[in-house]
Design a protein around this motif. Structure first.
Motif, mmCIF file in Angstrom:
data_model
loop_
_atom_site.group_PDB
_atom_site.id
_atom_site.type_symbol
_atom_site.label_atom_id
_atom_site.label_comp_id
_atom_site.label_asym_id
_atom_site.label_seq_id
_atom_site.Cartn_x
_atom_site.Cartn_y
_atom_site.Cartn_z
ATOM 1 N N SER A 19 78.055 -48.388 -79.841
ATOM 2 C CA SER A 19 79.463 -48.007 -80.050
ATOM 3 C C SER A 19 80.057 -48.671 -81.293
ATOM 4 O O SER A 19 79.831 -49.863 -81.538
ATOM 5 C CB SER A 19 80.316 -48.443 -78.850
ATOM 6 O OG SER A 19 79.923 -47.788 -77.686
ATOM 7 N N LEU A 20 80.865 -47.904 -82.032
ATOM 8 C CA LEU A 20 81.562 -48.506 -83.176
ATOM 9 C C LEU A 20 82.485 -49.624 -82.691
ATOM 10 O O LEU A 20 82.657 -50.633 -83.375
ATOM 11 C CB LEU A 20 82.346 -47.439 -83.938
ATOM 12 C CG LEU A 20 81.493 -46.302 -84.558
ATOM 13 C CD1 LEU A 20 82.352 -45.380 -85.409
ATOM 14 C CD2 LEU A 20 80.344 -46.858 -85.397
ATOM 15 N N GLN A 40 85.437 -48.117 -69.142
ATOM 16 C CA GLN A 40 85.908 -46.926 -68.457
ATOM 17 C C GLN A 40 84.952 -46.581 -67.313
ATOM 18 O O GLN A 40 83.883 -46.040 -67.550
ATOM 19 C CB GLN A 40 85.987 -45.748 -69.439
ATOM 20 C CG GLN A 40 86.984 -44.740 -68.986
ATOM 21 C CD GLN A 40 86.613 -43.289 -69.257
ATOM 22 O OE1 GLN A 40 87.233 -42.432 -68.685
ATOM 23 N NE2 GLN A 40 85.642 -43.011 -70.085
ATOM 24 N N VAL A 65 92.230 -44.253 -70.675
ATOM 25 C CA VAL A 65 93.478 -44.191 -71.456
ATOM 26 C C VAL A 65 94.444 -43.113 -70.977
ATOM 27 O O VAL A 65 95.574 -43.039 -71.452
ATOM 28 C CB VAL A 65 93.212 -44.029 -72.976
ATOM 29 C CG1 VAL A 65 92.558 -45.280 -73.543
ATOM 30 C CG2 VAL A 65 92.389 -42.778 -73.265
ATOM 31 N N SER A 146 88.792 -42.636 -87.264
ATOM 32 C CA SER A 146 88.885 -41.207 -87.518
ATOM 33 C C SER A 146 87.617 -40.708 -88.219
ATOM 34 O O SER A 146 86.640 -41.459 -88.400
ATOM 35 C CB SER A 146 90.136 -40.911 -88.357
ATOM 36 O OG SER A 146 90.391 -39.520 -88.356
ATOM 37 N N LYS A 164 91.657 -35.540 -84.513
ATOM 38 C CA LYS A 164 91.657 -36.615 -85.532
ATOM 39 C C LYS A 164 92.814 -36.427 -86.524
ATOM 40 O O LYS A 164 93.391 -37.414 -87.013
ATOM 41 C CB LYS A 164 90.324 -36.652 -86.282
ATOM 42 C CG LYS A 164 89.136 -37.120 -85.424
ATOM 43 C CD LYS A 164 89.339 -38.496 -84.812
ATOM 44 C CE LYS A 164 88.103 -39.013 -84.126
ATOM 45 N NZ LYS A 164 88.371 -40.196 -83.294
ATOM 46 N N ALA A 193 77.783 -41.611 -87.572
ATOM 47 C CA ALA A 193 76.851 -42.632 -87.084
ATOM 48 C C ALA A 193 76.360 -42.222 -85.705
ATOM 49 O O ALA A 193 77.147 -41.674 -84.915
ATOM 50 C CB ALA A 193 77.575 -43.978 -87.012
ATOM 51 N N THR A 195 75.889 -42.339 -82.141
ATOM 52 C CA THR A 195 76.435 -43.035 -80.966
ATOM 53 C C THR A 195 76.413 -42.057 -79.795
ATOM 54 O O THR A 195 76.069 -40.884 -79.969
ATOM 55 C CB THR A 195 77.890 -43.474 -81.210
ATOM 56 O OG1 THR A 195 78.681 -42.301 -81.422
ATOM 57 C CG2 THR A 195 78.034 -44.410 -82.398
ATOM 58 N N SER A 197 78.938 -40.665 -78.247
ATOM 59 C CA SER A 197 79.859 -39.543 -78.474
ATOM 60 C C SER A 197 79.326 -38.565 -79.506
ATOM 61 O O SER A 197 79.387 -37.352 -79.308
ATOM 62 C CB SER A 197 81.210 -40.039 -78.991
ATOM 63 O OG SER A 197 81.831 -40.832 -78.060
HETATM 64 P P1 NAP Z 1 81.109 -44.084 -78.215
HETATM 65 O O1 NAP Z 1 80.273 -45.281 -78.246
HETATM 66 O O2 NAP Z 1 80.702 -42.981 -77.271
HETATM 67 O O3 NAP Z 1 82.613 -44.501 -77.969
HETATM 68 C C1 NAP Z 1 83.599 -43.581 -77.529
HETATM 69 C C2 NAP Z 1 84.341 -44.269 -76.432
HETATM 70 O O4 NAP Z 1 85.467 -43.495 -75.976
HETATM 71 C C3 NAP Z 1 83.444 -44.485 -75.205
HETATM 72 O O5 NAP Z 1 83.532 -45.830 -74.810
HETATM 73 C C4 NAP Z 1 84.081 -43.557 -74.190
HETATM 74 O O6 NAP Z 1 83.855 -43.911 -72.854
HETATM 75 C C5 NAP Z 1 85.524 -43.702 -74.591
HETATM 76 N N1 NAP Z 1 86.380 -42.783 -73.874
HETATM 77 C C6 NAP Z 1 86.280 -41.445 -73.752
HETATM 78 N N2 NAP Z 1 87.252 -41.000 -72.922
HETATM 79 C C7 NAP Z 1 87.978 -42.086 -72.542
HETATM 80 C C8 NAP Z 1 89.094 -42.302 -71.713
HETATM 81 N N3 NAP Z 1 89.706 -41.291 -71.080
HETATM 82 N N4 NAP Z 1 89.561 -43.568 -71.540
HETATM 83 C C9 NAP Z 1 88.976 -44.612 -72.142
HETATM 84 N N5 NAP Z 1 87.897 -44.479 -72.937
HETATM 85 C C10 NAP Z 1 87.414 -43.230 -73.136
HETATM 86 O O7 NAP Z 1 81.164 -43.379 -79.655
HETATM 87 P P2 NAP Z 1 81.672 -43.895 -81.081
HETATM 88 O O8 NAP Z 1 81.027 -42.985 -82.048
HETATM 89 O O9 NAP Z 1 81.522 -45.344 -81.201
HETATM 90 O O10 NAP Z 1 83.223 -43.519 -81.051
HETATM 91 C C11 NAP Z 1 84.263 -44.463 -81.270
HETATM 92 C C12 NAP Z 1 85.339 -43.849 -82.143
HETATM 93 O O11 NAP Z 1 84.810 -43.665 -83.442
HETATM 94 C C13 NAP Z 1 85.833 -42.496 -81.671
HETATM 95 O O12 NAP Z 1 87.220 -42.378 -81.920
HETATM 96 C C14 NAP Z 1 85.073 -41.557 -82.594
HETATM 97 O O13 NAP Z 1 85.692 -40.293 -82.727
HETATM 98 C C15 NAP Z 1 85.123 -42.361 -83.864
HETATM 99 N N6 NAP Z 1 84.202 -41.966 -84.926
HETATM 100 C C16 NAP Z 1 82.876 -41.881 -84.674
HETATM 101 C C17 NAP Z 1 82.013 -41.481 -85.686
HETATM 102 C C18 NAP Z 1 80.531 -41.336 -85.438
HETATM 103 O O14 NAP Z 1 79.871 -40.656 -86.229
HETATM 104 N N7 NAP Z 1 79.985 -41.936 -84.403
HETATM 105 C C19 NAP Z 1 82.512 -41.218 -86.971
HETATM 106 C C20 NAP Z 1 83.871 -41.338 -87.203
HETATM 107 C C21 NAP Z 1 84.717 -41.719 -86.166
HETATM 108 P P3 NAP Z 1 82.879 -42.937 -71.992
HETATM 109 O O15 NAP Z 1 81.523 -43.093 -72.568
HETATM 110 O O16 NAP Z 1 83.033 -43.408 -70.589
HETATM 111 O O17 NAP Z 1 83.403 -41.535 -72.153
#
Ligand code: NAP
Length: 257
Positions: A19-20, A40, A65, A146, A164, A193, A195, A197
């Protein structure tokens, strides 16, 4: 001397060690901050607790959330534990898997609302809860994550791109409301990246490949680079920066063709 020495940070969005949010937590810890994490649901608690132990972080509660009473309970815990809060990292997003492929046009009303509620409104709800705790510390800093899909139409990113865009607009409006209290609000627009999601986005490997081929740095973004940038913007080194979306994307966003 770290850039976050003496600071207290709440990081929301750790699902696992990819996770980021976990990158942000580790970087802030290495820069001297005390860290609080949430999880969560029970399944994630089992993953978050061992990670928290690695950086001597406290797990301050379950936090979906969309659940106002859980938000209230987490911030009540923080008030009791620390009295105040300096930093808040929001790394939460959600879209149904079916909406991260094919046509954006087909997104349902209910899925659209849910994506925007979890991915954008949640920043408003968390910032509102953080405000009094940051005020007692004389100010604070909030960061959200974002992606370029907020400002460009990225195939398959679909409703998440709309969410976003809303998130980045929320950052600007929150910055105006909270600025007089010396609370800064910014977003990091991170490169793609791998992950939990991102694995739900159809054709995600193409997004990564495109960045590796065409970005000025000719490589993908490392997840720890998003963590470092978030830590920097959360810290006092960025004391004059608010309301911004800052690209940590190995330069991909500047390339014309
Ligand atoms: P991640 O590890 O899957 O993190 C996303 C988190 O959001 C998870 O812990 C997830 O929990 C949580 N979440 C979803 N619904 C929720 C809720 N109702 N209440 C509380 N938590 C909730 O993926 P990530 O890539 O690190 O994402 C983190 C952020 O970075 C996100 O905003 C994503 O859009 C952003 N981002 C990611 C990338 C990329 O390429 N990975 C690039 C730019 C921005 P659950 O697993 O339980 O759903």
């Amino acid at each position: 001397m770290g850039i976050a020495k003496g600071k207290r940070a709440l990081i929301v969005g750790v699902a696992n060690d990819k996770s980021l949010a976990w990158q942000i937590a580790q970087e802030l810890h290495s820069q001297g901050a005390e860290i609080a994490l949430t999880y969560q649901g029970e399944a994630l608690e089992k993953r978050v607790r061992p990670l928290a132990a690695q950086i001597e972080a406290d797990v301050v509660g379950e936090l979906d959330v969309t659940n106002d009473s859980q938000i209230e309970a987490v911030f009540a815990n923080l008030k009791q534990k620390w009295g105040g809060l300096d930093m808040l990292a929001h790394a939460v997003a959600f879209a149904e898997r079916e909406d991260l492929r094919d046509r954006f046009l087909n997104v349902s009303r209910v899925n659209f609302s849910r994506s925007l509620e979890i991915s954008a409104y949640s920043l408003v709800a968390l910032a509102r809860a953080a405000e009094p705790l940051m005020e007692v510390r004389g100010g604070g800093s909030v960061v959200a994550l974002s992606y370029i899909g907020a400002v460009r139409a990225v195939p398959n990113y679909n409703v998440m791109g709309v969410a976003k865009a809303a998130l980045e607009a929320c950052v600007r409006y929150l910055a105006i409301d909270l600025g007089p209290k010396n609370i800064r609000v910014n977003a990091i627009s991170a490169g793609p990246a791998r992950t939990l999601s991102s694995s739900a986005i159809s054709g995600f490997h193409t997004m990564v490949h495109e960045v590796e081929q065409r970005s000025p740095l000719r490589r993908g973004m490392k997840t720890e680079e998003a963590g470092k940038m978030a830590a920097a913007i959360l810290s006092d080194l960025a004391s004059g920066v608010t309301g911004q979306t800052i690209y940590a994307d190995v330069g991909y966003s500047i390339v014309g063709f």
